[in-house]
Write an enzyme that holds these catalytic residues in place. Structure first.
Site, short mmCIF file in Angstrom:
data_model
loop_
_atom_site.label_atom_id
_atom_site.label_comp_id
_atom_site.label_asym_id
_atom_site.label_seq_id
_atom_site.Cartn_x
_atom_site.Cartn_y
_atom_site.Cartn_z
N ASP A 209 0.83 -1.33 -0.02
CA ASP A 209 0.31 -0.32 0.36
C ASP A 209 1.14 1.52 -0.07
OD1 ASP A 209 -2.39 1.66 0.06
OD2 ASP A 209 -1.19 1.91 2.11
N LEU A 290 -6.42 6.78 2.87
CA LEU A 290 -6.45 8.05 1.62
C LEU A 290 -5.99 8.22 0.68
CD1 LEU A 290 -7.76 10.90 4.04
CD2 LEU A 290 -9.36 9.35 2.38
N ARG A 291 -4.31 7.18 0.66
CA ARG A 291 -3.54 6.60 -0.23
C ARG A 291 -3.48 7.65 -1.79
NH1 ARG A 291 -0.04 3.82 3.77
NH2 ARG A 291 0.98 5.11 4.59
N GLY A 292 -5.05 6.15 -1.70
CA GLY A 292 -5.03 6.30 -3.31
C GLY A 292 -5.67 6.94 -3.75
#
Length: 373
Positions: A209, A290-292
């Protein structure tokens, strides 16, 4: 070009040109976007053995323009950006001292599998620190990689603790070494590129991730393309200089596109409605954290800049969203569906568009036209 510069260029190892690499558009695009905006967070390249992963990454480093660095500085410090310079250089700058600057090729640092933490992060000479009262620091690979590319082959075989250290540095842009109450930090902003073969073991989801993008590459199946790749390689091995000359203008053109994209990036705008829809796709796919969302926004902007525009379109988002999200999905062991297709389906539903013919559904990897060739 001065005689010294010519001699240096000749002494440098000859690298296969980036623009001559056939296929693997997904990997090439992900690498270029990370060079345009290193804050995307690096690329994880998973694919079969012998598909040109290392060749492509070396070719990209060789293609990049020279950068200004402080002369004889172990951290490749930037002459004017405080975020990219060591404390010593910052101090000199504040004192108004003259700082010598040289132009240097972007570094590509290979991280060997057996590397120790000291080799990666650097070490502090405690004896010297205690006896002479100076912070005696021996820089490691992270120092060398500052403002360059750090390449980890077979990242899935690397010790998890080391992967954590790399990802922390890549995310924060700084490396801190602490020992016996002495603490030293230096800039470590680099494009982290990891590659691996899925047959040799998966990466832990929480580590996966942390990579901004995930490119899947497959062995070229078309016989004509395979022949072309073999012939190109033979031609390059036989006469590297002549082969490089053949691709010189394409290399220079791509280099200029990357430089212009880096300059244009701050003025690229992504409409609020599109940002909401990106988050809607992430939410629908049940992506943790919230990285995506952040990476998809950044990658779409970088692609727009690469194509010389300042307004992000739906098509820009379509071309990067699979690369940004496919590795963040929760894996269902009973599901055989390709994660890329899942992302494309969610995108099509949220944005209300038709899936194109050359989507993930047909070949397991979205066809991305970089406009390089």
């Amino acid at each position: 070009m001065s005689p010294t510069a010519i001699a240096t260029a000749a002494a440098r190892r000859v690298v296969f040109p980036f623009t001559a690499i056939v296929g693997q558009e997904e990997m090439k695009l992900a690498l270029i976007l990370n060079v345009i905006d290193p804050k995307i967070g690096g690329v994880m390249i998973m694919g079969d053995r012998g598909t040109g992963k290392s060749t492509t990454i070396r070719a990209l480093a060789d293609l990049l323009p020279e950068i200004p660095v402080v002369a004889n500085d172990p951290f490749n410090s930037h002459p004017s950006d405080p975020d990219l310079m060591g404390d010593e250089i910052r101090q000199k700058l504040e004192n108004g001292e003259d700082i010598p600057v040289v132009q240097k090729k972007v570094q590509m640092v290979d991280l060997p599998l057996g590397a120790t933490e000291d080799r990666v992060c650097g070490t502090i000479d405690i004896e010297k620190a205690l006896s002479e009262g100076v912070k005696a620091f021996e820089p490691g690979l992270l120092a060398k990689a500052n403002r360059g590319i750090l390449y980890v082959d077979e990242v899935n075989l690397l010790d998890d603790h080391l992967v954590d250290v790399l990802l922390d540095s890549a995310a924060s842009g700084w490396n801190t070494v602490e020992r016996e109450g002495i603490s030293i930090r230096h800039p470590a902003r680099f494009v982290l590129v990891g590659s691996g073969n899925p047959e040799e073991g998966e990466l832990r989801p929480q580590l996966l991730d942390r990579f901004g993008m995930h490119a899947e590459i497959h062995t070229v199946k078309a016989p004509a393309l395979r022949v072309q790749i073999v012939e190109q390689r033979a031609e390059f091995d036989q006469n590297p200089q002549e082969f490089l000359e053949k691709y010189k203008s394409q290399q220079e053109e791509l280099q200029q596109r990357i430089i212009k994209a880096q300059e244009l990036l701050p003025s690229v705008n992504i409409d609020y409605d599109l940002r909401v829809k990106i988050s809607e796709v992430c939410s629908e796919l049940d992506v943790d954290g919230l990285r995506g969302d952040i990476v998809s926004n950044r990658a779409a902007k970088a692609l727009t800049a690469f194509e010389g525009r300042t307004e992000v379109t739906v098509d820009d988002i379509r071309r990067v969203i699979t690369l940004c999200l496919r590795h963040r999905l929760r894996k269902d062991p009973l599901e055989s569906i390709d994660s890329g297709y899942k992302v494309e389906k969610a995108f099509a539903r949220v944005f209300g568009v038709e899936l194109p013919e050359d989507s993930v559904q047909s070949n397991g990897a979205g066809q991305i036209k970089t406009g390089i060739r």
